[in-house]
Structure formats: C-alpha cells, structure tokens
Design an enzyme around this catalytic site. Structure first.
Site, PDB file in Angstrom:
ATOM      1  N   HIS A  68     -92.982   4.088 -19.257  1.00  0.00           N
ATOM      2  CA  HIS A  68     -92.273   5.380 -19.740  1.00  0.00           C
ATOM      3  C   HIS A  68     -92.667   6.568 -18.550  1.00  0.00           C
ATOM      4  O   HIS A  68     -92.417   7.903 -19.274  1.00  0.00           O
ATOM      5  CB  HIS A  68     -92.984   5.827 -21.036  1.00  0.00           C
ATOM      6  CG  HIS A  68     -93.187   4.490 -22.022  1.00  0.00           C
ATOM      7  ND1 HIS A  68     -94.351   3.997 -22.203  1.00  0.00           N
ATOM      8  CD2 HIS A  68     -92.288   3.860 -22.826  1.00  0.00           C
ATOM      9  CE1 HIS A  68     -94.352   2.821 -22.937  1.00  0.00           C
ATOM     10  NE2 HIS A  68     -92.810   2.635 -23.537  1.00  0.00           N
TER      11      HIS A  68
HETATM   12  S1  FES Z   1     -96.134   5.469 -19.621  1.00  0.00           S
HETATM   13 FE1  FES Z   1     -96.054   4.842 -21.381  1.00  0.00          FE
HETATM   14  S2  FES Z   1     -97.564   3.063 -20.978  1.00  0.00           S
HETATM   15 FE2  FES Z   1     -97.779   4.042 -19.230  1.00  0.00          FE
END
Ligand code: FES
Ligand code: HEM
Lengths: 406, 183
Positions: free
Chosen positions: B148
């Site tokens: 993410h």
């Molecule tokens: S940014 Fe969501 S798990 Fe690493």
C-alpha cells in the site's frame, strides 16, 4: 389400490400428528404461504442463495475428506484433490467457483433490496439478518481462501489479520491471538480450517431466522406497496416453479464457468505455494472484497482506513433509519432511482480500483468513490427522504391492470 | 381475607429473598461462564512450543557493505543490512526530520554499520522491498512496501504512506564481533 393409498395416508397422518413436518414445509414454502403475485425475476435470488449455501456445504464436506490442514501438506493435498482424487477437480472447481457465484447471487439479492426498499418497515430485522449472513459469508470465504496455502492465501491472511492491529492498545494482542503465534503459520491454518468448517452451519442458523423474519410480513414486491390478500398467490406451485426455472438458467452459467473457465475468477499466484519470506509485488483479494479493499487503501491512515472499511458494511445496519422515505420502491422515486444507479456504478468503480495498484488515477478515483459511498448513505438518503416527491402509488397491485385509464 | 393478607405479606418478604437468590444464581453462572470462556480463548494464544522458538543466531562476517541478509526469526524475516557511510550519515541527519514515529538512529542501531530490523511492514504485514540489489527503496532510500505504498528511510523509520510505526527493532545482542543473537 385404494386401501394401499389410504394406509399410506394414515401412516403419513400418524407421523404428521407427531412431527408436523409436512405442515411446516407447506406453510413455509408451500401452498399455505401466500406471496405477492407481481414478483419479478430479481426475487429468484433468495432461493438461489440458499441453493448455493447447500452446494458449498456439500462440496466442502467432500473436499474436507481429502484436505490436510498443515502448512507442509495443505498445498499438495489440494493438488492431489485436483489430480488424483476421483472427480476431485470437479468438486474443488464447484467449491472455488461456487464461492464466487454465491457472492454474485447475494450481491444481486442485496441490490434488489436496495432498489425496492425491502429494508424499510416492517422488514428491518429481516434486513439485519441479511447483513449478518453477508458478514459471516465474507469471514467464511476469507478463511476458505487461506486453506490451499498458496501465495495469495498466505499474504491475504497476513494483510487481513493485520487489520486488527489497527485497534488502539489491544490490537497487537488480538492479532497474536488470531495467529496463535508471531506470524500467520500452522496454528493459524488449523484454526481457519476449524472455523471454515463451522461458520457455514452458523450461516444456516441465521438463514432460518432470516426466513422466519420474512414470513412475518411476507415478501416485498416490485411496487413496494403492501399486498392485499387478493393480490397474493400460493408459493407452491407458482413460485416453486418459477424458482426452479431460474435455478436451471443459473446452473447453466455456473457450470459453464466450472467446466470452461474454472480459473477465470481465481488468481494464478495461488498456484504458487505460500512463501512467508517473499511478498508478491501486488496483493489482491478475491473479487468480492475489492470495493472494500479500495476503501481501505483510499485512506492514508491505518486506523481510519480500517474503520472506513468496516464502517462501509456496518452502515447497512442503520440504512432503514438513514432512508426514511415512506415509499419503498424506486419505481415511484425518480430521484432516488438515479442515485441508486450512480451508487451501483460507484461500487463497481471501487471494485476496479481495488484490483489496481494504489497509485495514480485509481487511487484518486478510489478516494472520490469512497467519499461518494458514504455521501450516498449519510447525506443523500436522509436528504431525499425529506425532499423527494414520489410518483402517485397505485391503490393495489391489481389496480393499474384493472383500471389502466386512472 | 386473612389468607390473602398473609399471602401478600409472605410474597412481599419472599420476593426480596427470591430476588437475592435469582441474582446470585445469575452472578455465579456468569462468573462461571467467564471462567470457562477464558481458557478456551487463551488456548488460541501462542503455545509453549511456539514460544520456545524464540531466538536465532547468525553471523554477519560475510555481509559486505551496501548489502544485507535476511534471516528467519519466529517465522518472520529479520533484515540485517550493512549500511554504507552515506546511508548512516543520512540516517543521522534525518534524526531531526519530521518523523511520524520519532526515534534517533543511535537508538535503533547498536553498531551504526549494521541495521537490524524486523522486515515486516507496520501497516498490514507485507515484507518491504530494498534488501536485494535492484529493488525499489522508496523516496527516502531505505525500504519500500509495495502493498500500500509505505516508504521507510535508511534507519527503517516510516516517512510516507499508511504505516503508522517504524520497522521494529527486534531484541538482539552481539555475542561476538561477528555473531548476533536475535530474541
Ligand atoms: S504498506 Fe500496507 S503492508 Fe506495507
Ligand atoms: C458459506 C459457505 C462456504 C464458502 C463461501 C466457502 C468458500 C471457500 C473458498 C473461497 C475456498 C478456496 C477455494 C480455492 O481457491 O481453492 C474454500 C476452500 C475449502 N473449503 Fe470452503 N466454503 C464454504 C463452505 C465449506 C464447508 C461447509 C466446508 C467443509 C465442511 C468447506 C471446506 C473447504 C475445504 C476443505 C477447502 C480447501 C480446499 C480448496 O482450497 O479447494 N467449505 N472454501
């Protein structure tokens, strides 16, 4: 001949007096259960959902006979089901694609309710039970997807269980409790199998309550007005026949996918055994979670993202109090109808964004979509309940047919 | 009449006694249920054998500057990175940057040359990239989590993206110049 028949009848009556099962069925789904005569095909999806639940349980029990819930064996036991077990490929493809079709059916069933106002009085508790079933289905399917122990199984389980670490103070303790260790590992796989076996039967229980609650007011209908007794027909034979016809059409679609596109809805990475040391570059959940995954990633704060994701489902519980417009069916609410279709399109857009990497325009679109999702429920629906003038309602289901000039 | 009055009096008296009996029965039942629920829930927590796998030893002798190794500790990856002088300097400089989870580099690395971290993104648990050559290392030159989009700096501190905390520093000690025990 006649004595034979009456003897059988007597035996049946003897049994009915002791356990009135025929009576019960006749009142639940038979000739003693009146249903509005104007139900359209969107009303087929309740019985289809029940059919899929039974299908999942039956195929699941047979899979369980050959499945091994251990990190070193799970993946190969599923491969053995696919290659060596007689008809194992069929049972597994029916189960894996069955989950997708179960969700397709339930999504149509839910949007039917949203369109025709089936959540409005007096069906609020019926609606709640539906939302509970939906939540249980999501939990069940999530844990089922972990069982084959492929890369997506493992990393999906890691990401989803870590959602709970966002809870302040006790989050990490909860995650350790869920895992039974320090990461997703053998104890996690074992308990997921136990719960994956259990939850469908819990769903069966809630389905009973759902149908019980349905039988108090009876079915809603496309016009959304209360059906007078004269406007109802017995469920058997009319709707039993219609549901069976619908089932035939549905089965053609379901088995077309089982036979010819069995992996179309799955992710190829789940045919790679789980590797706790390598995260795949792009983790995606199963398609039926994608809109919620998009909402999770739209918000750049961990806790708020998780709250928004769970909130987007839990908000359905209070829907009957957000949309207080007295008219149920969108047929008579021209403005609501437009926003219904926008909401549906927005949900599909969110689903698409959830399947893409969280960057560039899909990220921006998922932020707008997330905003719109909540705006629809929290602002638009209460506002429309206040200001929307409905079209005139017919006095009864038969009236527009009997006196069309009026 | 006399009978009714008597019954009333008895009922009035008996009611408080019955209330007491009812409430204490419910209380005992509730406490008893809670006492049974806890062992069931607690059985889901890590078992003794899982807890016993608590430490790992490894050698850092062969880890060249600018590269790293990943070892397994409690089923999770532990990053061991031999930092370059530029990385260490950058990490020290960033001590005063606007940090989401403030910590000095000196606190995070016992020996500045070796950065030892739990290689698990504090967002939702993916393994960040940046240990292998050629992998993206994010806007701050440390680690990048592709799941993410979390960016960590050369001290493993969170700088950008949804993760709330720095990459964790596991408990470790140098048992010799080239051997480290984690856990
Ligand atoms: S940014 Fe969501 S798990 Fe690493
Ligand atoms: C609500 C009903 C159910 C749903 C939605 C569901 C969903 C799923 C899903 C999505 C998978 C992963 C399929 C794959 O990709 O391989 C799965 C696997 C599995 N399920 Fe279910 N399931 C249900 C009921 C059951 C029941 C009742 C049982 C057992 C009694 C069961 C046993 C299994 C087994 C053994 C597997 C692993 C084999 C495999 O991966 O194909 N399921 N389930």
């Amino acid at each position: 001949m006649s004595t034979e028949k009456s003897r059988l009848m007597k035996a049946w009556e003897w049994h009915e007096q002791r356990l009135p099962i025929g009576h019960f069925l006749d009142h639940s789904l038979g000739s003693k259960y009146p249903a509005p005569k104007n139900l359209n095909y969107w009303w087929n999806f309740g019985s289809l959902a029940l059919f899929m639940l039974v299908t999942m349980i039956i195929t699941g029990v047979f899979l369980a006979m050959n499945y091994t819930a251990h990190v070193t064996l799970a993946f190969s036991s599923v491969e053995r089901i696919m290659r060596d077990v007689n008809n194992g490929w069929l049972i597994r493809y029916m189960h894996a694609n069955g989950a997708s079709f179960f969700f397709i059916v339930v999504y149509i069933h839910i949007f039917r309710g949203l369109y025709y106002g089936s959540y409005k009085p007096p069906r609020e508790v019926l609606w709640w039970m539906g939302v509970v079933i939906y939540l249980l289905m999501m939990a069940t399917a999530f844990m089922g997807y972990v069982l084959p122990w492929g890369q997506m199984s493992f990393w999906g389980a890691t990401v989803i269980t870590n959602l709970f670490s966002a809870i302040p103070a006790v989050g990490d303790a909860i995650v350790t409790l869920l895992w039974g260790g320090f990461s997703v590992d053998n104890p996690t796989l074992n308990r997921f199998f136990a719960l994956h076996y259990l939850l469908p039967f819990v769903i069966v229980g809630v389905v009973f309550i759902h149908i019980w609650a349905l039988h108090i007011p009876g079915s809603n209908n496309p016009l959304g007005i209360d059906a007078a007794p004269a406007d109802k027909i017995p469920f058997f034979p009319y709707y039993v026949a219609k549901d069976v016809f619908g089932l035939g059409v549905f089965l053609m679609a379901y088995f077309a996918v089982v036979f010819w596109l069995p992996n179309a809805m799955g992710h190829p990475l789940n045919y790679v055994p789980a590797n706790p040391m390598v995260t795949p570059p792009h983790i995606v959940p199963e398609w039926y979670y994608l809109p919620f995954y998009a909402i999770l990633r739209a918000i750049p704060d961990k806790l708020l993202g998780v709250v928004a994701m769970f909130g987007s489902i839990l908000i359905l519980f209070v829907l009957p109090w957000l949309d207080r417009h007295p008219v149920r069916s969108a047929t008579f609410r021209p403005i609501f109808k437009i926003f219904f279709w926008i909401f549906l399109a927005n949900a599909v857009l969110l689903g698409y964004c959830g399947s893409q990497a969280a960057e560039g325009w899909p990220l921006i679109a998922s932020r707008i979509g997330t905003f719109w999702y909540f705006f629809h429920f929290i602002v638009l629906l209460p506002l429309l309940s206040w200001i929307e003038t409905p079209k005139p309602l017919p006095a009864s289901i038969s009236q527009p047919v009997l006196s069309p000039a009026e | 009449m006399a009978n009714t009055a008597h019954a009333h009096a008895a009922a009035a008296q008996g009611e408080t006694r019955r209330d007491f009996l009812l409430h204490s029965t419910v209380a005992v039942g509730a406490v008893g249920t809670a006492m049974m629920v806890w062992p069931l829930i607690n059985s889901m927590n890590p078992a003794a054998d899982t807890l016993a796998l608590a430490s790992t030893e490894f050698s850092i002798a062969g880890v060249a500057e600018g590269s790293g190794i990943t070892v397994v500790w409690r089923g999770k990856p532990v990053f061991v990175r031999h930092r370059t002088a530029a990385e260490i300097e950058q990490a020290k400089k960033d001590d005063t940057a606007d940090l989401r989870d403030p910590a000095t580099d000196a606190k995070r690395a016992q020996k500045p040359a070796y950065l030892i971290l739990v290689g698990v993104c504090t967002h939702l648990g993916c393994i960040p990239l940046g240990m292998k050559t050629g992998e993206p290392r994010g806007d701050f030159g440390g680690f990048f989590c592709p799941c993410h989009g979390s960016h960590y700096d050369t001290s493993g501190r969170i700088r950008k993206g949804p993760a709330p905390l720095n990459l964790a520093v596991p408990p470790y000690q140098y048992i010799s110049d080239t051997t480290v025990r984690v856990g």
